[in-house]
Each structure stands twice: as C-alpha cells, then as structure tokens.
Design a protein around this motif. Structure first.
Motif, PDB file in Angstrom:
ATOM      1  N   HIS A  82       0.838  -1.198   0.000  1.00  0.00           N
ATOM      2  CA  HIS A  82       0.000   0.000   0.000  1.00  0.00           C
ATOM      3  C   HIS A  82       0.878   1.254   0.000  1.00  0.00           C
ATOM      4  O   HIS A  82       1.689   1.470   0.888  1.00  0.00           O
ATOM      5  CB  HIS A  82      -0.895  -0.018   1.239  1.00  0.00           C
ATOM      6  N   ASN A  83       0.724   2.065  -1.033  1.00  0.00           N
ATOM      7  CA  ASN A  83       1.498   3.314  -1.156  1.00  0.00           C
ATOM      8  C   ASN A  83       3.004   3.099  -0.999  1.00  0.00           C
ATOM      9  O   ASN A  83       3.690   3.879  -0.361  1.00  0.00           O
ATOM     10  CB  ASN A  83       1.039   4.344  -0.115  1.00  0.00           C
ATOM     11  N   ILE A  84       3.485   2.002  -1.591  1.00  0.00           N
ATOM     12  CA  ILE A  84       4.884   1.634  -1.346  1.00  0.00           C
ATOM     13  C   ILE A  84       5.877   2.659  -1.909  1.00  0.00           C
ATOM     14  O   ILE A  84       6.973   2.823  -1.402  1.00  0.00           O
ATOM     15  CB  ILE A  84       5.176   0.228  -1.928  1.00  0.00           C
ATOM     16  N   ASN A  85       5.468   3.387  -2.946  1.00  0.00           N
ATOM     17  CA  ASN A  85       6.376   4.370  -3.532  1.00  0.00           C
ATOM     18  C   ASN A  85       6.115   5.790  -3.069  1.00  0.00           C
ATOM     19  O   ASN A  85       6.671   6.745  -3.588  1.00  0.00           O
ATOM     20  CB  ASN A  85       6.291   4.302  -5.067  1.00  0.00           C
TER      21      ASN A  85
ATOM     22  N   THR B 141       5.822   6.054   3.614  1.00  0.00           N
ATOM     23  CA  THR B 141       6.746   4.939   3.750  1.00  0.00           C
ATOM     24  C   THR B 141       7.098   4.708   5.215  1.00  0.00           C
ATOM     25  O   THR B 141       7.462   5.629   5.935  1.00  0.00           O
ATOM     26  CB  THR B 141       8.034   5.197   2.947  1.00  0.00           C
ATOM     27  N   ILE B 142       6.977   3.454   5.639  1.00  0.00           N
ATOM     28  CA  ILE B 142       7.357   3.063   6.997  1.00  0.00           C
ATOM     29  C   ILE B 142       8.741   2.421   6.949  1.00  0.00           C
ATOM     30  O   ILE B 142       8.983   1.505   6.166  1.00  0.00           O
ATOM     31  CB  ILE B 142       6.342   2.069   7.593  1.00  0.00           C
ATOM     32  N   PHE B 143       9.643   2.905   7.785  1.00  0.00           N
ATOM     33  CA  PHE B 143      10.969   2.303   7.934  1.00  0.00           C
ATOM     34  C   PHE B 143      10.920   1.429   9.189  1.00  0.00           C
ATOM     35  O   PHE B 143      11.077   1.916  10.306  1.00  0.00           O
ATOM     36  CB  PHE B 143      12.048   3.375   8.067  1.00  0.00           C
ATOM     37  N   ASP B 144      10.646   0.147   8.992  1.00  0.00           N
ATOM     38  CA  ASP B 144      10.438  -0.753  10.121  1.00  0.00           C
ATOM     39  C   ASP B 144      11.758  -1.419  10.510  1.00  0.00           C
ATOM     40  O   ASP B 144      12.140  -2.455   9.967  1.00  0.00           O
ATOM     41  CB  ASP B 144       9.392  -1.806   9.766  1.00  0.00           C
TER      42      ASP B 144
END
Length: 449
Positions: free
Chosen positions: A71-74, A79-82
C-alpha cells in the motif's frame, strides 16, 4: 513485451500512483480483458505472477486485492521504515509452496485429525528432522526430539518444570529476547542476569554465577544474538559447556537464526556437548512464516518424561497439519532452496547496513553488524534522551524497538538500539539509518536543547 507483462506493468503503475490501495479490489478479470483486448487466460497469468511475487492475493468469490505491505509503497510520505520487527519479511513467505504442502498434509494425516497424537510430535516428522538436522552438525536420536508449538512454548515449559539438578534460578543474558523476559516476569520466576555486549560474555563472572547462583539453566542465543547480533566463537562455546558440566548447570541453546548463517563451520553448542547439558531449540517461524508455529527441541533423556508431562497438559499435541506440511516441505527439497535464497537476501541487507553505518561515523556511537541474521545493534557510549529519540523517529515513520524491554528491570540501560533488517530492504536502510544516527546524536545529553 508480452501482453501479460504489459498488464503486470500497468497494475504496478496503478499501485505506485496510489490508484490501487490496500483493501481496494483490483480491476476484475473481465474489465482488464476488455481494456487490453486479450483473453481471460492472459489476465489470469498476469495475476498469478503478481500473486507469486507476493504483491496481490486472491479472495474466493470476491476478487484480487493488494497485500498490505504494498500500500502506497512508492509514496515517501507514507513509507514506513520498520527497524523494529522480529518477524520475516512478508515478501519472503513461500505461500504457494506451503499451501501445496498443507493440502498434501490434510490428505496424508486426515485420520490423525480425529484423535490426539503423540505429544512428542509426528513420528514421521521427527524421523525427517533427525536427518535434516545433520546439516547443522546436530546428531541425535529421534526419541530425543520433541515438536513444540513454537519455541516460546518450549521456553515456557522449560522455565516452570523442575530439573534434575534441583536448582531454581534461571540465568539469562543481558540483554536478551524480550519474550523470555516477559514470561519470567509474568510467572514471577526467579531470574538472574549476566551482561553480554559486543565483546561477548565475561567467563569469570559466568563461572561465579554457575558456582554460587543456584542456576537451573542458562538461556543463551549463541548465534546472531537478539538484540546485539553478536555470535560466540568456538572457544567461548566450549568454555561455557565446560563450566556447565563442572557446576551441573543446564544450557538452553536458542538457535533461532541457524538457517541464516553463511558460515557452515559455525557449529552450535550442542555439537560440542558430551555431558548431556545442552538443550537445543530451533524454530521454523523465522525462516518460513510465524503462523506455522513449529519448533524442534532436543532434550537429554533425563528431562524427557517431565517435559512431556507438562507439554501434554498444555496443548495435548502440537498442530498436526503444520507438522505434516513441514515434513513434506523438508523432504521435497523446497526448504533447502528457500533457505539459500533467504540467507542471501538477509546477508545482502546486513552488508548494506554495515556499509551505510561505516560511512556515517560519529563519536560516542558504536555498532555491531553480523554477516547475516535479523538483528544488528547500535551502542551509545553516553547518556541520552532515549524516549525522545524513539518518539522523534516514530514521528518520521521510523520504527525502533524500545530495547530497554530486552533487560530485566534491575539491569535496564538506555544505551542499546536494536536494528532489525527483517522487513527493511536496502533502499530503506540507506535512507533510514542516517536519520537514526542523526537523531541519536542530537539527543545525547551533553548537547544543548
């Protein structure tokens, strides 16, 4: 470009532009067929490829949907930095292969589903595991193997059951796996700690603990330690085993990341044990998927009856279908192929992390990055505002585990930051790690606020 490849490109473009989002149904097969003037078979081929690449999933009688991680990867804004997760990357899950193995398992073990099975686990799986474990230099009899519903269940049972040495305290590394600490705290189990940093463990202190601490067992993660990433060398392993024999202390070796090790000569502690003091534990959750809930435990004969009594009245038996699926997966050779792929993936991420950190040297900040595994670690040789660092990073969509939870309360310190690369690709590592270091540097207590 073939037509089905054009469809794949179109779907990915729709995802990147935000037109296709998580929980929103993809265009129907008929709609895409009309749009591209092609057969339904071509659409199915494109969607099947997207599904195999873990980008979409199918819902019976409903359609196709985007997996949550895409989902909304770009979109950089979302963007989540996990860097916190301890579970494998969803992109690495071998869905199709395990689904096939589960279907075969249902046919193979259908009679077992209507009754209770051996609490040790399926005999056929234990026989397969006996041979499979040779790859890790683990040689044992199938009668010493127990299948548990995850490594956590094995640790829970071992923590509460009596041991033949009649001792009561459990010794754990500080820091260590959060799940072990939480279980000990919830059950008010007496626990002691011993420091384990980037330079390993103080063997003299360990000997004193073994000698005077009334230690039932020592829980250790020798390979790719959680959370520091450090691994014991052969000499350290043998020295710990020698002390355990001398002072009648058992060792629980949690070898959870054995499958990610590229060094085939890095043998587990169990390999060097000749006195029956090492209890070996290995989970398949970290290499396959957490929902499998299958772990293998190797026990000395003297502990077997007591353990099985406790296990039987915990869950009667571990899930038969998962055991059957793992058996088929191992026998087919699919596991070995997957393991090679996944160990290379995480090794590459660790190399990227090492290179990124090396280019960002800052005073007071040290780190340990292993060759593979899930966890690296940053150590700050200074007082700092830990809560402020975690919250500031969170506001920038950078997730870090509060590593203070990896300590017993009396040993807690603010100096460690665990960095997980299990769900963070190389691009995110390069973008996120500089922000992490800058934020840590900003909130060292000698700075002005």
């Amino acid at each position: 470009m073939l037509k089905y490849e054009k469809i794949i490109k179109y779907i990915k473009k729709e995802i990147s532009e935000g037109s296709l989002t998580y929980k929103k149904r993809l265009p129907s097969i008929r709609t895409v067929s009309q749009q591209f003037n092609c057969s339904i078979g071509t659409i199915l081929k494109a969607y099947d490829k997207l599904e195999k690449d873990n980008i979409i999933y199918s819902s019976p009688k409903s359609g196709y949907y985007l997996l949550e991680d895409f989902h909304n990867i770009n979109s950089s804004k979302n963007t989540i930095f996990d860097f916190s997760s301890g579970v494998p990357d969803i992109e690495t899950f071998p869905y199709k292969d395990l689904q096939h193995c589960l279907n075969k398992s249902i046919k193979l073990h259908k009679e077992t589903l209507f009754t209770y099975s051996d609490p040790r686990g399926l005999n056929s799986l234990r026989n397969v595991l006996k041979d499979h474990l040779h790859q890790y230099q683990i040689f044992t009899h199938e009668d010493n193997i127990v299948i548990t519903s995850s490594s956590q269940q094995a640790l829970n049972i071992l923590s509460i059951m009596p041991f033949p040495n009649s001792k009561s305290n459990i010794l754990i590394e500080q820091p260590t796996y959060y799940g072990m600490i939480k279980y000990l705290e919830l059950n008010k189990t007496p626990a002691l700690g011993i420091e384990r940093g980037f330079n390993g463990i103080n063997l003299n202190e360990l000997e004193n603990m073994f000698k005077y601490g009334n230690i039932k067992f020592f829980y250790t993660i020798p390979r790719f330690h959680n959370p520091t990433g450090y691994s014991y060398n052969k000499q350290e392993k043998m020295a710990i085993i020698k002390l355990a024999k001398k002072y009648n202390v058992y060792i629980i070796e949690d070898d959870i990341t054995a499958d990610l090790d590229l060094d085939k000569k890095n043998d587990p502690m169990f390999t060097y044990d000749t006195s029956g003091k090492v209890i070996y534990l290995k989970s398949y959750s970290k290499i396959l998927m957490p929902g499998l809930r299958v772990a293998v435990l190797i026990l000395p004969e003297i502990l077997m009856k007591t353990f099985l009594d406790y296990k039987k009245w915990t869950d009667m038996n571990s899930p038969v279908l998962s055991q059957g699926a793992l058996e088929i997966y191992l026998k087919s050779g699919m596991f070995d192929i997957h393991r090679r792929k996944i160990s290379k993936l995480y090794s590459n991420r660790m190399t990227c992390l090492e290179n990124t950190l090396s280019s960002l040297k800052q005073p007071k900040i040290k780190w340990n990055v292993p060759r593979s595994g899930y966890f690296a670690c940053i150590y700050v040789d200074n007082k700092l505002r830990y809560d402020k660092i975690i919250s500031t990073l969170s506001n920038q969509n950078i997730q870090l585990l509060d590593t203070r939870t990896c300590f017993l309360k009396e040993y807690r310190t603010d100096n460690y930051f665990r960095i997980s690369i299990s769900k963070t690709n190389e691009e995110k590592i390069k973008k996120g790690i500089p922000i992490v270091l800058d934020t840590i540097q900003k909130y060292l207590t000698y700075n002005k606020f």
